[in-house]
Design an enzyme around this catalytic site. Structure first.
Site, PDB file in Angstrom:
ATOM      1  N   LYS A 175       0.836  -1.207   0.000  1.00  0.00           N
ATOM      2  CA  LYS A 175       0.000   0.000   0.000  1.00  0.00           C
ATOM      3  C   LYS A 175       0.871   1.257   0.000  1.00  0.00           C
ATOM      4  O   LYS A 175       0.583   2.227  -0.697  1.00  0.00           O
ATOM      5  CB  LYS A 175      -0.929   0.001   1.235  1.00  0.00           C
ATOM      6  CG  LYS A 175      -2.040  -1.034   1.163  1.00  0.00           C
ATOM      7  CD  LYS A 175      -2.811  -1.181   2.477  1.00  0.00           C
ATOM      8  CE  LYS A 175      -3.848  -2.301   2.334  1.00  0.00           C
ATOM      9  NZ  LYS A 175      -4.626  -2.548   3.569  1.00  0.00           N
ATOM     10  N   GLN A 226      -4.398  -0.901   9.750  1.00  0.00           N
ATOM     11  CA  GLN A 226      -4.383  -2.247   9.181  1.00  0.00           C
ATOM     12  C   GLN A 226      -5.002  -3.248  10.149  1.00  0.00           C
ATOM     13  O   GLN A 226      -4.696  -3.264  11.342  1.00  0.00           O
ATOM     14  CB  GLN A 226      -2.938  -2.633   8.823  1.00  0.00           C
ATOM     15  CG  GLN A 226      -2.798  -3.963   8.105  1.00  0.00           C
ATOM     16  CD  GLN A 226      -3.428  -3.978   6.702  1.00  0.00           C
ATOM     17  OE1 GLN A 226      -3.579  -2.936   6.054  1.00  0.00           O
ATOM     18  NE2 GLN A 226      -3.810  -5.138   6.232  1.00  0.00           N
ATOM     19  N   ASP A 258     -10.926   3.147   4.226  1.00  0.00           N
ATOM     20  CA  ASP A 258     -11.263   1.718   4.210  1.00  0.00           C
ATOM     21  C   ASP A 258     -12.777   1.504   4.132  1.00  0.00           C
ATOM     22  O   ASP A 258     -13.230   0.395   3.862  1.00  0.00           O
ATOM     23  CB  ASP A 258     -10.770   1.041   5.494  1.00  0.00           C
ATOM     24  CG  ASP A 258      -9.422   0.359   5.333  1.00  0.00           C
ATOM     25  OD1 ASP A 258      -9.174  -0.187   4.247  1.00  0.00           O
ATOM     26  OD2 ASP A 258      -8.647   0.372   6.300  1.00  0.00           O
TER      27      ASP A 258
HETATM   28  N1  GUN Z   1      -6.801  -6.352   6.405  1.00  0.00           N
HETATM   29  C1  GUN Z   1      -7.167  -7.114   5.349  1.00  0.00           C
HETATM   30  N2  GUN Z   1      -7.745  -6.351   4.392  1.00  0.00           N
HETATM   31  C2  GUN Z   1      -7.740  -5.082   4.861  1.00  0.00           C
HETATM   32  C3  GUN Z   1      -8.187  -3.845   4.318  1.00  0.00           C
HETATM   33  O1  GUN Z   1      -8.734  -3.750   3.221  1.00  0.00           O
HETATM   34  N3  GUN Z   1      -7.973  -2.753   5.126  1.00  0.00           N
HETATM   35  C4  GUN Z   1      -7.400  -2.844   6.356  1.00  0.00           C
HETATM   36  N4  GUN Z   1      -7.269  -1.721   7.061  1.00  0.00           N
HETATM   37  N5  GUN Z   1      -6.983  -3.973   6.877  1.00  0.00           N
HETATM   38  C5  GUN Z   1      -7.142  -5.087   6.129  1.00  0.00           C
END
Ligand code: GUN
Length: 311
Positions: free
Chosen positions: A54, A98, A124
């Site tokens: 990311k 996350q 998110d």
């Molecule tokens: N963990 C797995 N997928 C995601 C996501 O799309 N966003 C976040 N913040 N954590 C995750």
């Protein structure tokens, strides 16, 4: 039939190409790049990989990415204090914490954290306000994985309106928002889970089958209607030789990867499904890159909205 492979890398690249000039235009107008604050707590190896991807992707499209890595021993109060600081910041347009948080933070920690993120910065789409807006089909910041899957279906010419869609998995991150997005686009949607009776039979009614359960190679050929579009959200690492040998034929690329690395990454969909499905997302290289591309898009959208319009 051999399924058409839906190339997530190519579609994600097209989305990034669309987002990049808009980010450049925002940056020129605002005198700063859209800012994304990423919070990573603890040592979960998969989370570290996701966050690295990311961060890289964000920098590549021209975002200002501000990564906060906190040790597993961080208290919930410290995480919340950081989130509140990012909420107040003028230069952070998006905030991503996350998931999963370390278990030591408690069962409710994620909920409390997502409740604390300013909905206008919630790239998110996990905060209750944004989820509620999605339920009501109002303008929102929507969860990146299901939003990316909708982009993939659209850009691959897979009709959604009128289709029978089955989503296996009912998580807040994927299953629930996926079902809502498909429903809003006029699919007839069924959500399956661990208590569903005749799961394979229900799945085999689907024109669009989304597997988001987190169980390696769970979806086998008997789950799939011939010609269906199958979307594999799973990311499971298997290191058991007998399992790898049962799934992948001798001499295959995956077997070679296993011999080299001691493990292979597989989805929730068994590779044999490629013989039945009309279209299939690979793992890796399917849904994963799209999730990240949609995060870039959501961060830009959040920045533009915070600036009052298109920046
Ligand atoms: N963990 C797995 N997928 C995601 C996501 O799309 N966003 C976040 N913040 N954590 C995750």
């Amino acid at each position: 039939m051999t399924a058409r492979l839906l190339d997530g890398n190519a579609i994600a690249s097209a989305i990034r190409d669309e987002v990049r000039p808009r980010i450049a235009a925002f940056t020129a107008r605002a005198g700063r790049a859209p800012g994304l604050g990423i919070v990573l707590v603890g040592d979960d190896p998969a989370s570290h990989v996701y966050v690295r991807n990311k961060t890289r992707s964000g920098m590549e499209v021209g975002l200002h990415v501000d990564l906060h890595q906190l040790p597993a021993a961080t208290s919930l109060d410290e995480v919340l204090a950081l989130v509140r600081r990012l909420n107040r910041s003028e230069t952070h347009d998006g905030i991503l914490v996350q998931s999963p948080l370390p278990p030591a933070l408690g069962d409710e920690a994620e909920r409390v954290v997502f409740d604390t993120i300013d909905p206008a910065k919630d790239v998110d789409g996990f905060s209750p306000g944004n989820v509620g807006r999605l339920v009501q089909k109002r303008e929102t910041l929507a969860a990146c994985t299901p939003a990316g899957i909708m982009e993939m279906l659209d850009r691959s010419g897979i009709p959604v309106a009128g289709a029978r869609a089955v989503v296996i998995g009912r998580s807040d991150i994927v299953g629930k928002p996926m079902a809502l997005m498909l429903m809003h686009r006029d699919a007839t949607v069924t959500v399956c889970h661990s208590k569903t009776k005749d799961l394979a039979g229900v799945a085999a009614s689907a024109d669009i089958l989304v597997a988001a359960i987190g169980r390696a190679c769970f979806v086998t050929r008997d789950f799939v209607k011939p010609g269906a579009a199958v979307v594999d959200v799973g990311m499971n690492r298997i290191d058991d030789r007998a399992r790898v040998e049962a799934i992948f034929p001798e001499g295959s690329k995956r077997r070679q990867q296993f011999e080299k690395n001691g493990s292979v990454l597989v989805g929730d969909v068994h590779p044999e499904v490629a013989e039945i499905a009309g279209a299939l997302t690979p793992v890796p290289g399917g849904v994963g890159p799209l999730t990240i591309a949609m995060l870039m898009k959501n961060t830009l959208t959040a920045a533009e909205r915070r600036a009052g319009g298109a920046g």
